[in-house]
Motif scaffolding. Structure first.
Motif, mmCIF file in Angstrom:
data_model
loop_
_atom_site.group_PDB
_atom_site.id
_atom_site.type_symbol
_atom_site.label_atom_id
_atom_site.label_comp_id
_atom_site.label_asym_id
_atom_site.label_seq_id
_atom_site.Cartn_x
_atom_site.Cartn_y
_atom_site.Cartn_z
ATOM 1 N N LYS A 193 -10.310 72.730 -11.451
ATOM 2 C CA LYS A 193 -10.696 74.059 -11.652
ATOM 3 C C LYS A 193 -9.330 74.788 -11.738
ATOM 4 O O LYS A 193 -8.298 74.485 -11.200
ATOM 5 N N THR A 194 -9.505 76.085 -12.175
ATOM 6 C CA THR A 194 -8.851 77.098 -12.037
ATOM 7 C C THR A 194 -9.114 78.090 -12.063
ATOM 8 O O THR A 194 -10.914 79.076 -11.626
ATOM 9 N N THR A 195 -8.658 79.465 -10.866
ATOM 10 C CA THR A 195 -8.866 80.548 -10.810
ATOM 11 C C THR A 195 -8.175 81.631 -10.762
ATOM 12 O O THR A 195 -8.021 82.979 -10.704
ATOM 13 N N ASP A 196 -6.944 81.519 -11.886
ATOM 14 C CA ASP A 196 -6.538 82.553 -12.827
ATOM 15 C C ASP A 196 -6.241 82.801 -14.450
ATOM 16 O O ASP A 196 -5.470 82.790 -15.397
ATOM 17 N N GLY A 197 -7.373 82.708 -14.832
ATOM 18 C CA GLY A 197 -8.092 82.329 -15.993
ATOM 19 C C GLY A 197 -7.133 81.198 -17.020
ATOM 20 O O GLY A 197 -7.211 81.246 -18.125
ATOM 21 N N GLY A 198 -7.370 80.548 -16.530
ATOM 22 C CA GLY A 198 -6.490 78.750 -17.218
ATOM 23 C C GLY A 198 -4.719 78.795 -16.776
ATOM 24 O O GLY A 198 -4.486 77.498 -17.575
ATOM 25 N N LEU A 199 -4.366 79.854 -15.949
ATOM 26 C CA LEU A 199 -3.145 79.592 -15.965
ATOM 27 C C LEU A 199 -2.294 78.300 -14.948
ATOM 28 O O LEU A 199 -1.840 77.647 -15.890
ATOM 29 N N THR A 200 -3.205 77.992 -14.120
ATOM 30 C CA THR A 200 -2.634 76.695 -13.548
ATOM 31 C C THR A 200 -4.495 76.261 -12.734
ATOM 32 O O THR A 200 -5.326 76.322 -12.991
ATOM 33 N N TRP A 201 -3.884 75.162 -12.485
ATOM 34 C CA TRP A 201 -5.329 73.955 -13.113
ATOM 35 C C TRP A 201 -4.684 73.179 -11.495
ATOM 36 O O TRP A 201 -3.808 72.275 -10.989
ATOM 37 N N PHE A 202 -5.915 72.830 -11.073
ATOM 38 C CA PHE A 202 -5.629 71.793 -9.378
ATOM 39 C C PHE A 202 -7.278 70.625 -10.292
ATOM 40 O O PHE A 202 -8.513 71.535 -10.272
ATOM 41 N N LYS A 203 -7.521 70.157 -8.581
ATOM 42 C CA LYS A 203 -8.210 68.849 -8.687
ATOM 43 C C LYS A 203 -9.048 69.355 -7.256
ATOM 44 O O LYS A 203 -8.560 69.518 -6.960
ATOM 45 N N THR A 204 -10.292 69.448 -7.806
ATOM 46 C CA THR A 204 -11.715 69.504 -6.760
ATOM 47 C C THR A 204 -12.092 68.781 -6.181
ATOM 48 O O THR A 204 -13.476 68.908 -4.929
ATOM 49 N N MET A 205 -12.507 67.823 -7.124
ATOM 50 C CA MET A 205 -13.626 66.485 -6.579
ATOM 51 C C MET A 205 -12.280 65.495 -6.030
ATOM 52 O O MET A 205 -12.041 64.533 -6.745
ATOM 53 N N ASN A 206 -12.515 65.619 -4.824
ATOM 54 C CA ASN A 206 -11.506 64.092 -3.999
ATOM 55 C C ASN A 206 -12.665 62.809 -3.768
ATOM 56 O O ASN A 206 -12.313 61.552 -3.595
ATOM 57 N N ASP A 207 -13.854 63.147 -3.425
ATOM 58 C CA ASP A 207 -14.838 62.479 -3.654
ATOM 59 C C ASP A 207 -15.214 61.337 -4.936
ATOM 60 O O ASP A 207 -15.266 62.172 -5.672
ATOM 61 N N LEU A 208 -14.817 60.154 -4.746
ATOM 62 C CA LEU A 208 -14.936 59.328 -5.583
ATOM 63 C C LEU A 208 -16.879 58.808 -6.119
ATOM 64 O O LEU A 208 -17.272 58.253 -5.562
ATOM 65 N N ILE A 209 -17.217 60.365 -6.671
ATOM 66 C CA ILE A 209 -18.966 60.306 -6.737
ATOM 67 C C ILE A 209 -19.434 59.271 -8.577
ATOM 68 O O ILE A 209 -20.085 58.423 -8.318
ATOM 69 N N VAL A 210 -19.019 59.947 -9.080
ATOM 70 C CA VAL A 210 -19.234 59.901 -10.462
ATOM 71 C C VAL A 210 -17.629 59.155 -10.773
ATOM 72 O O VAL A 210 -16.721 60.198 -11.193
ATOM 73 N N ARG A 211 -16.987 58.129 -11.481
ATOM 74 C CA ARG A 211 -16.400 57.504 -12.729
ATOM 75 C C ARG A 211 -16.135 58.115 -13.630
ATOM 76 O O ARG A 211 -14.746 59.167 -14.467
ATOM 77 N N ASP A 212 -17.280 58.203 -15.016
ATOM 78 C CA ASP A 212 -17.077 58.891 -15.933
ATOM 79 C C ASP A 212 -17.634 60.010 -16.417
ATOM 80 O O ASP A 212 -19.225 60.398 -16.332
ATOM 81 N N LEU A 213 -17.218 61.573 -16.133
ATOM 82 C CA LEU A 213 -18.210 62.703 -16.539
ATOM 83 C C LEU A 213 -18.156 62.889 -17.616
ATOM 84 O O LEU A 213 -17.411 62.950 -18.531
#
Length: 296
Positions: A193-213
């Motif tokens: 996810k980014t909240t600054d138009g793609g300048l920085t990105w961070f992982k949001t899904m810590n739950d291992l629900i689906v392996r291959d999105l």
């Protein structure tokens, strides 16, 4: 005279009632795969993908643009070391975002591979490492001239080697699907996810629900859906997952043997999911923001 008039009217009536038709359009010969297309209006559109230089083992990203509804497509300028651009989205008539990957390996390291054709349709290497050598790194691309030229922009997580899909709810807030590799070369996808138009990105899904999105789509800034699947040892289980807090937590709302490939909502409540089952292609529809789905 009456016969001619009736014939003309019949021909006009028949023409107006023809089913929708698709017309093949020509693309420059340097394109090997086209992975995405996005139109701003009936005239202006962009399509992205990748090509192969037979003198160089790297796949190289390609981007096309049209200003006449696709009658002609022109090559856009892309970064020299970009590997593939696989997802594209207009933000404004001039600002366009895209995701993909950059090449980070040399011809010498490529020779460690047994075969040349170790790439899937997204230009992603199937063999990510060979003798400990990494082949690509995830990338975000930005155009400020309506898709005529592209530049690598922002910083992806260090362990992200490919970004296959993105969706933005506005110019600042977007999510993407990143392929992540751990120290044991195990591969899984994470929602970035980014909240600054793609300048920085961070992982949001810590739950291992689906392996291959496979896809992700915003409904509003808090609610989003994604599709994917995993292999449980004997068969694939596919899921539609949902977040109601902007991606902090995700919940699996559908889990079965259908391989869901794409999700898209047209308003706050109504959305569609495409997929493949043993019986063939399938489309699901919801009118209550994913609380229930019906096959159409």
């Amino acid at each position: 005279m009456k016969i001619i008039t009736l014939s003309v009217l019949f021909c006009l009536f028949a023409t107006l009632n023809l089913p929708a038709q698709w017309i093949r359009q020509s693309a420059p010969g340097t394109i090997f795969f086209l992975n995405s297309v996005n139109f701003l209006n009936t005239n202006s559109g962009i399509s992205t993908g990748w090509g192969i230089d037979m003198q160089n083992p790297n796949t190289t990203s390609r981007a096309l643009y049209t200003t006449n509804g696709g009658t002609t497509w022109l090559n856009a300028s892309v970064p020299d070391s970009s590997r593939a651009i696989v997802s594209v989205q207009y933000i404004t008539p001039q600002i366009v975002y895209a995701t993909g990957a950059m090449n980070v390996f040399t011809e010498k390291s490529f020779n460690a591979l047994n075969e040349r054709a170790n790439f899937n349709n997204n230009g992603m290497p199937i063999d990510i490492y060979s003798n400990g050598i990494e082949f690509s790194t995830g990338a975000f691309f930005k155009s400020t001239d309506g898709g005529k030229s592209w530049n690598k922009y922002g910083i992806m997580p260090a362990d992200c080697y490919y970004v296959t899909y993105c969706d933005f709810i506005n110019a600042n807030t977007g999510m993407a699907i990143g392929s992540i590799m751990d120290t044991n070369t195990n591969i899984q996808t994470k929602i970035l996810k980014t909240t600054d138009g793609g300048l920085t990105w961070f992982k949001t899904m810590n739950d291992l629900i689906v392996r291959d999105l496979s896809s992700i789509n915003f409904v509003n800034e808090n609610v989003a859906f994604a599709t994917g699947f995993e292999f449980n040892g004997t068969h694939e289980l596919s899921s539609i997952i949902k977040t109601t807090n902007g991606g902090v937590h995700w919940t699996s709302i559908t889990r079965d043997s259908v391989k869901y490939t794409k999700v898209h909502f047209i308003n706050n409540n109504t959305g569609y999911v495409s997929g493949t089952s043993f019986a063939g292609a399938i489309i699901l529809k919801t009118t209550n923001q994913g609380s229930s789905w019906n096959t159409i």
